[in-house]
Design a protein around this motif. Structure first.
Motif, PDB file in Angstrom:
ATOM      1  N   ASN A  42       0.855  -1.187   0.000  1.00 53.03           N
ATOM      2  CA  ASN A  42       0.000   0.000   0.000  1.00 53.03           C
ATOM      3  C   ASN A  42       0.889   1.235   0.000  1.00 53.03           C
ATOM      4  O   ASN A  42       2.047   1.151  -0.415  1.00 53.03           O
ATOM      5  N   GLN A  43       0.386   2.343   0.457  1.00 44.01           N
ATOM      6  CA  GLN A  43       1.131   3.592   0.331  1.00 44.01           C
ATOM      7  C   GLN A  43       2.435   3.582   1.132  1.00 44.01           C
ATOM      8  O   GLN A  43       3.413   4.210   0.741  1.00 44.01           O
ATOM      9  N   TYR A  44       2.466   2.834   2.235  1.00 46.46           N
ATOM     10  CA  TYR A  44       3.622   2.907   3.124  1.00 46.46           C
ATOM     11  C   TYR A  44       4.276   1.561   3.429  1.00 46.46           C
ATOM     12  O   TYR A  44       5.385   1.534   3.959  1.00 46.46           O
ATOM     13  N   SER A  45       3.623   0.450   3.110  1.00 46.18           N
ATOM     14  CA  SER A  45       4.145  -0.861   3.503  1.00 46.18           C
ATOM     15  C   SER A  45       4.290  -1.794   2.308  1.00 46.18           C
ATOM     16  O   SER A  45       3.515  -1.722   1.347  1.00 46.18           O
ATOM     17  N   ASP A  46       5.289  -2.670   2.392  1.00 49.08           N
ATOM     18  CA  ASP A  46       5.514  -3.720   1.391  1.00 49.08           C
ATOM     19  C   ASP A  46       5.273  -5.085   2.034  1.00 49.08           C
ATOM     20  O   ASP A  46       5.122  -5.190   3.255  1.00 49.08           O
ATOM     21  N   GLU A  47       5.228  -6.107   1.187  1.00 51.15           N
ATOM     22  CA  GLU A  47       5.114  -7.493   1.659  1.00 51.15           C
ATOM     23  C   GLU A  47       3.944  -7.699   2.622  1.00 51.15           C
ATOM     24  O   GLU A  47       4.075  -8.259   3.706  1.00 51.15           O
ATOM     25  N   ILE A  48       2.784  -7.211   2.207  1.00 55.91           N
ATOM     26  CA  ILE A  48       1.549  -7.415   2.973  1.00 55.91           C
ATOM     27  C   ILE A  48       0.934  -8.742   2.522  1.00 55.91           C
ATOM     28  O   ILE A  48       0.827  -9.012   1.325  1.00 55.91           O
ATOM     29  N   SER A  49       0.536  -9.573   3.456  1.00 53.05           N
ATOM     30  CA  SER A  49       0.006 -10.892   3.117  1.00 53.05           C
ATOM     31  C   SER A  49      -1.417 -10.799   2.582  1.00 53.05           C
ATOM     32  O   SER A  49      -2.158  -9.848   2.884  1.00 53.05           O
ATOM     33  N   ALA A  50      -1.801 -11.803   1.791  1.00 54.42           N
ATOM     34  CA  ALA A  50      -3.160 -11.865   1.258  1.00 54.42           C
ATOM     35  C   ALA A  50      -4.176 -11.939   2.394  1.00 54.42           C
ATOM     36  O   ALA A  50      -5.255 -11.336   2.320  1.00 54.42           O
ATOM     37  N   LYS A  51      -3.831 -12.650   3.462  1.00 55.09           N
ATOM     38  CA  LYS A  51      -4.718 -12.780   4.621  1.00 55.09           C
ATOM     39  C   LYS A  51      -5.016 -11.421   5.241  1.00 55.09           C
ATOM     40  O   LYS A  51      -6.166 -11.114   5.582  1.00 55.09           O
ATOM     41  N   ASP A  52      -3.990 -10.583   5.361  1.00 56.15           N
ATOM     42  CA  ASP A  52      -4.182  -9.251   5.949  1.00 56.15           C
ATOM     43  C   ASP A  52      -5.011  -8.356   5.037  1.00 56.15           C
ATOM     44  O   ASP A  52      -5.815  -7.542   5.512  1.00 56.15           O
ATOM     45  N   VAL A  53      -4.807  -8.491   3.721  1.00 56.33           N
ATOM     46  CA  VAL A  53      -5.588  -7.692   2.767  1.00 56.33           C
ATOM     47  C   VAL A  53      -7.075  -8.023   2.909  1.00 56.33           C
ATOM     48  O   VAL A  53      -7.931  -7.125   3.001  1.00 56.33           O
ATOM     49  N   ILE A  54      -7.402  -9.297   2.921  1.00 54.07           N
ATOM     50  CA  ILE A  54      -8.803  -9.725   3.049  1.00 54.07           C
ATOM     51  C   ILE A  54      -9.403  -9.186   4.343  1.00 54.07           C
ATOM     52  O   ILE A  54     -10.524  -8.647   4.359  1.00 54.07           O
ATOM     53  N   LYS A  55      -8.672  -9.323   5.440  1.00 50.72           N
ATOM     54  CA  LYS A  55      -9.165  -8.868   6.742  1.00 50.72           C
ATOM     55  C   LYS A  55      -9.437  -7.363   6.732  1.00 50.72           C
ATOM     56  O   LYS A  55     -10.505  -6.903   7.165  1.00 50.72           O
ATOM     57  N   GLU A  56      -8.495  -6.577   6.229  1.00 55.64           N
ATOM     58  CA  GLU A  56      -8.620  -5.120   6.257  1.00 55.64           C
ATOM     59  C   GLU A  56      -9.755  -4.628   5.361  1.00 55.64           C
ATOM     60  O   GLU A  56     -10.509  -3.719   5.727  1.00 55.64           O
ATOM     61  N   ILE A  57      -9.896  -5.208   4.176  1.00 58.07           N
ATOM     62  CA  ILE A  57     -10.952  -4.794   3.248  1.00 58.07           C
ATOM     63  C   ILE A  57     -12.322  -5.231   3.767  1.00 58.07           C
ATOM     64  O   ILE A  57     -13.292  -4.461   3.767  1.00 58.07           O
ATOM     65  N   ASP A  58     -12.417  -6.470   4.240  1.00 56.08           N
ATOM     66  CA  ASP A  58     -13.710  -7.010   4.663  1.00 56.08           C
ATOM     67  C   ASP A  58     -14.232  -6.369   5.940  1.00 56.08           C
ATOM     68  O   ASP A  58     -15.454  -6.321   6.167  1.00 56.08           O
TER      69      ASP A  58
END
Length: 343
Positions: A42-58
């Motif tokens: 995202n704007q400030y972080s790299d190597e974000i897991s797919a699990k974290d993306v799903i959690k944050e969006i949902d």
């Protein structure tokens, strides 16, 4: 540059979770070593897991109804000419994404607590992909289809000959298949282009998942708004609303050009392609005024994208036959949807 903004749907309803879409974007990582994988960022972080993306969006969907999009997908596909300008596709496209999302927020006619929205007001995650496959909407597939249909019929006939339900010469039919394979108009590495075939060359592109709600999970931000800029009454207050897609698309090109020192050809500009669809007379009149080298490159780009070309382009507006341009317009619309020439 070809950019699309779409709400994610499953059939006729909006996706209630981002899990399926995030899973789809993980397909290129299958079978790769950890150091070779492309992670979300995202704007400030790299190597974000797919699990974290799903959690944050949902979890960022407060008060949204089932009939409303929970998140939007932005796909950014640079052309081969733009990609050739990059030295390191992954890192430079990541940097471009972070600048692009600033253009995205600045295209909203919205305020939060009396101030324009900024980059920290949105929640998004992006991923770089390096592969593409041919789809049924690609002009190469459509123009190869008559050959594909004949080949399929011949293969069916061969199976019937083999099981005794049809008489005929199997060898002759196999020769006919080989002939059709060679004659198909669109080839890649000596083979007929078929649906699902991986496209050759640099196919790097960007997928972005952006939440419908702002980062505080209180304000709804829709890039699908039918308004560019307007005001409405809400809970007794005057509220600004709208998203200017034209502004976003134009900023996207300028940001790319500025960051990578790219000289954009007339045929690549968003405004030129928009003029082509709405008023082809103006488009071709402007095209014919270009310097010879730039005009030649413009025609080359259009041809590569599958835009049908006339043997010679008339110079005067009086010669611009509308029935010809209707055909050209349809061709451009298909090319824009199936390639990377348009935004």
């Amino acid at each position: 540059m070809y950019i699309t903004i779409t709400p994610q749907k499953l059939g006729g309803t909006y996706s209630q979770s981002s899990a399926d879409f995030v899973g789809y974007l993980e397909k290129e990582n299958q079978g790769l070593e950890q150091e070779d994988m492309e992670y979300f960022f995202n704007q400030y972080s790299d190597e974000i897991s797919a699990k974290d993306v799903i959690k944050e969006i949902d979890e960022n969907t407060a008060k949204l109804k089932k009939i409303e999009p929970k998140f939007y997908s932005i796909t950014v596909s640079p052309s081969k000419y733009e990609l050739n300008r990059l030295q390191n596709s992954s890192e430079e496209l990541k940097r471009y994404t972070r600048e692009l999302m600033k253009d995205y927020v600045s295209s909203f006619n919205r305020e939060i607590n009396g101030r324009p929205i900024g980059i920290d007001d949105i929640k998004y995650y992006a991923k770089i992909e390096h592969q593409r496959t041919y789809k049924g909407t690609d002009f190469q597939i459509k123009e190869n289809q008559p050959y594909a249909s004949k080949i399929l019929q011949l293969k069916t006939d061969i199976r019937k000959i083999e099981n005794g339900t049809m008489t005929g010469n199997k060898d002759e039919k196999e020769k006919e298949i080989a002939k059709l394979e060679r004659e198909a108009p669109h080839q890649q590495d000596g083979k007929r282009i078929v649906q699902g075939m991986a496209k050759s060359g640099n196919q790097s592109h960007i997928h972005i998942i952006v939440s419908r709600k702002d980062a505080s999970n209180t304000v709804s931000l829709s890039p699908g708004s039918k308004y560019k800029a307007s005001e409405t009454e809400m809970h007794g207050k005057t509220v600004k609303r709208g998203f200017d897609r034209d502004s976003f698309f134009e900023k996207a090109e300028k940001t790319f050009d500025k960051n990578f020192g790219y000289h954009r050809n007339f045929a690549e500009t968003y405004q030129a392609r928009k003029d082509f669809i709405k008023n082809p007379k103006i488009y071709f009149a402007a095209l014919m005024k270009l310097p010879t080298n730039e005009k030649a490159l413009a025609f080359k780009m259009m041809g590569k994208a599958g835009v049908p070309m006339m043997p010679s382009i008339p110079v005067t507006q009086g010669q611009l036959a509308m029935k010809i341009f209707k055909g050209l317009r349809r061709g451009v619309e298909v090319a824009i949807k199936s390639s990377s020439i348009g935004i």
